[in-house]
Structures are given as structure tokens and as C-alpha cells.
Scaffold this motif. Structure first.
Motif, PDB file in Angstrom:
ATOM      1  N   CYS A 145       1.009  -1.234   0.026  1.00  0.00           N
ATOM      2  CA  CYS A 145       0.008  -0.108   0.111  1.00  0.00           C
ATOM      3  C   CYS A 145       1.137   1.437  -0.015  1.00  0.00           C
ATOM      4  O   CYS A 145       2.116   1.186   0.258  1.00  0.00           O
ATOM      5  N   ALA A 146       0.227   2.458  -0.182  1.00  0.00           N
ATOM      6  CA  ALA A 146       1.079   3.729  -0.373  1.00  0.00           C
ATOM      7  C   ALA A 146       1.422   4.292   1.175  1.00  0.00           C
ATOM      8  O   ALA A 146       2.075   5.239   1.070  1.00  0.00           O
ATOM      9  N   CYS A 147       0.785   3.687   1.994  1.00  0.00           N
ATOM     10  CA  CYS A 147       1.139   4.289   3.488  1.00  0.00           C
ATOM     11  C   CYS A 147       2.323   4.042   3.936  1.00  0.00           C
ATOM     12  O   CYS A 147       3.073   2.858   3.506  1.00  0.00           O
ATOM     13  N   ASN A 148       3.125   5.006   4.759  1.00  0.00           N
ATOM     14  CA  ASN A 148       4.168   4.964   5.318  1.00  0.00           C
ATOM     15  C   ASN A 148       5.318   4.505   4.229  1.00  0.00           C
ATOM     16  O   ASN A 148       5.936   3.750   4.576  1.00  0.00           O
ATOM     17  N   GLY A 149       5.234   5.130   3.144  1.00  0.00           N
ATOM     18  CA  GLY A 149       6.084   4.983   2.028  1.00  0.00           C
ATOM     19  C   GLY A 149       6.236   3.586   1.414  1.00  0.00           C
ATOM     20  O   GLY A 149       7.284   3.092   0.998  1.00  0.00           O
ATOM     21  N   GLY A 150       5.115   3.111   1.390  1.00  0.00           N
ATOM     22  CA  GLY A 150       5.089   1.746   0.562  1.00  0.00           C
ATOM     23  C   GLY A 150       5.049   0.606   1.557  1.00  0.00           C
ATOM     24  O   GLY A 150       5.811  -0.549   1.250  1.00  0.00           O
ATOM     25  N   THR A 151       4.202   0.407   2.573  1.00  0.00           N
ATOM     26  CA  THR A 151       4.397  -0.629   3.365  1.00  0.00           C
ATOM     27  C   THR A 151       3.836  -1.838   2.761  1.00  0.00           C
ATOM     28  O   THR A 151       2.774  -1.819   2.197  1.00  0.00           O
ATOM     29  N   TYR A 152       4.453  -3.091   3.132  1.00  0.00           N
ATOM     30  CA  TYR A 152       4.125  -4.354   2.532  1.00  0.00           C
ATOM     31  C   TYR A 152       3.501  -4.896   3.789  1.00  0.00           C
ATOM     32  O   TYR A 152       3.462  -4.658   4.748  1.00  0.00           O
ATOM     33  N   HIS A 153       2.468  -5.761   3.128  1.00  0.00           N
ATOM     34  CA  HIS A 153       1.426  -6.774   4.154  1.00  0.00           C
ATOM     35  C   HIS A 153       1.811  -8.178   3.818  1.00  0.00           C
ATOM     36  O   HIS A 153       1.477  -8.446   2.630  1.00  0.00           O
ATOM     37  N   LEU A 154       2.524  -8.802   4.691  1.00  0.00           N
ATOM     38  CA  LEU A 154       2.683 -10.175   4.210  1.00  0.00           C
ATOM     39  C   LEU A 154       1.744 -10.891   4.960  1.00  0.00           C
ATOM     40  O   LEU A 154       1.450 -11.014   6.214  1.00  0.00           O
ATOM     41  N   HIS A 155       0.984 -11.647   4.148  1.00  0.00           N
ATOM     42  CA  HIS A 155      -0.039 -12.768   4.579  1.00  0.00           C
ATOM     43  C   HIS A 155       0.278 -13.829   4.549  1.00  0.00           C
ATOM     44  O   HIS A 155       0.507 -14.438   3.582  1.00  0.00           O
TER      45      HIS A 155
END
Length: 103
Positions: A21-31
């Protein structure tokens, strides 16, 4: 289901995927199954390097993400590393260097 502001960048299955996502400089979410981990691009690169080093020793292992241990067999570790490598988009400044972990 992913929020509107995220985009899946790599997928192994319905419960194992990486989104950004674009939040916080391109945060990744590892599911990964029932867990979701938020990681910065630098954190994701570090995790990929740790996995690569562990897998080079052979067998499975455990990677700690904060207070949560992610236990994997060798094949799962290879899948996770491939997922991270496929989804990781780095700014040029980060791609020039690398991170190492110390045991």
C-alpha cells in the motif's frame, strides 16, 4: 479481503500472499495463513536476506517477526523467499546495498 488502498504484488495461495500500500512509504503486508505482518521495504529486504541465509544451511527453521515466530519447512521457506523476491519493489538507493543479520 484486501482494503482498497492495497495491491497484491505476489501470491502463493489465497492465504499466503504479499500486498503493498502507499501508506508509510510503501508498506508491505505479508499475509501468511492466519497472520498478517506489516513490513517496510527495508524490513522486507532484511527478511528475504535472513531467509536466504537460513535456507543456505539446509532444512527448515524459524524466523522471528517481533514476538511472533514463523516456523517453516525447507519447501515453505523457499516458497516464502520466492514470494518476497517477486513482490519486492525497491527504490534505487536500497537496491544498491543489502542487510545482514547476526546470530
Amino acid at each position: 479481503m484486501e482494503p482498497d488502498h492495497t495491491r497484491v504484488v505476489a501470491r502463493l495461495s489465497e492465504t499466503r500472499y504479499l500486498s503493498r500500500c502507499a501508506c508509510n512509504g510503501g508498506t508491505y503486508h505479508l499475509h501468511w495463513d492466519a497472520a498478517t505482518f506489516r513490513l517496510t521495504p527495508e524490513g522486507l529486504l532484511f527478511l528475504a536476506q535472513v531467509l536466504k541465509d537460513l535456507l543456505a544451511r539446509g532444512g527448515g527453521g524459524v524466523v522471528w517477526l517481533g514476538a511472533v515466530g514463523l516456523r517453516f519447512q525447507e519447501a515453505e521457506g523457499q516458497d516464502l523467499l520466492r514470494l518476497l523476491q517477486q513482490g519486492l519493489v525497491l527504490p534505487d538507493a536500497l537496491s544498491m546495498g543489502y542487510f545482514r543479520h547476526l546470530n
